[in-house]
Write a protein that holds these residues in place. Sequence first.
Motif, PDB file in Angstrom:
ATOM      1  N   UNK A 126      34.364  35.170  28.574  1.00  0.00           N
ATOM      2  CA  UNK A 126      33.440  35.517  27.490  1.00  0.00           C
ATOM      3  C   UNK A 126      32.447  34.380  27.278  1.00  0.00           C
ATOM      4  N   UNK A 127      31.183  34.757  27.238  1.00  0.00           N
ATOM      5  CA  UNK A 127      30.122  33.844  26.851  1.00  0.00           C
ATOM      6  C   UNK A 127      29.887  34.132  25.373  1.00  0.00           C
ATOM      7  N   UNK A 128      30.122  33.119  24.537  1.00  0.00           N
ATOM      8  CA  UNK A 128      30.245  33.347  23.096  1.00  0.00           C
ATOM      9  C   UNK A 128      29.094  32.704  22.322  1.00  0.00           C
ATOM     10  N   UNK A 129      28.455  33.509  21.503  1.00  0.00           N
ATOM     11  CA  UNK A 129      27.443  33.044  20.559  1.00  0.00           C
ATOM     12  C   UNK A 129      28.132  32.835  19.218  1.00  0.00           C
ATOM     13  N   UNK A 130      27.942  31.674  18.608  1.00  0.00           N
ATOM     14  CA  UNK A 130      28.549  31.368  17.309  1.00  0.00           C
ATOM     15  C   UNK A 130      27.440  31.338  16.261  1.00  0.00           C
ATOM     16  N   UNK A 131      27.651  32.057  15.184  1.00  0.00           N
ATOM     17  CA  UNK A 131      26.719  32.052  14.054  1.00  0.00           C
ATOM     18  C   UNK A 131      27.464  31.585  12.821  1.00  0.00           C
TER      19      UNK A 131
END
Length: 117
Positions: free
Chosen positions: A51-56
């Motif tokens: 998983x390539x994960x974007x964190x907000x």
Amino acid sequence: MNRQQAEARRRQGERVAAWWLRLKGWRILERRVRTGVGEIDLVARKGNVVAFVEVKTRPTIEEAQGFLEPRTLRRVIAAAEALAPIYVAQGHDVRIDAVLCAPGRRPLHLENVWQGW
């Protein structure tokens, strides 16, 4: 909020997201990977899924979700495509996930976020 405070909040959110994913059985392969087309906050693997994960990170989970925009996801997808040869082996599945963080709240892990865009 000034630039230094925003960067500190972002880094804290990435630490919390990595911790949360590890608790869910994910192995963090890399943090803050930069490419010519964008940055990936976290690269994680669980079994045969990468998983390539974007964190907000925002004051509320709802605000964090509001900042998960199509433009942001296109950048994450482009960066993931550039990095896939490094992190993805034959037989692995690939996803774009997001982890939304807010102070005092349990992180929210969203799987396959790109499919809705």
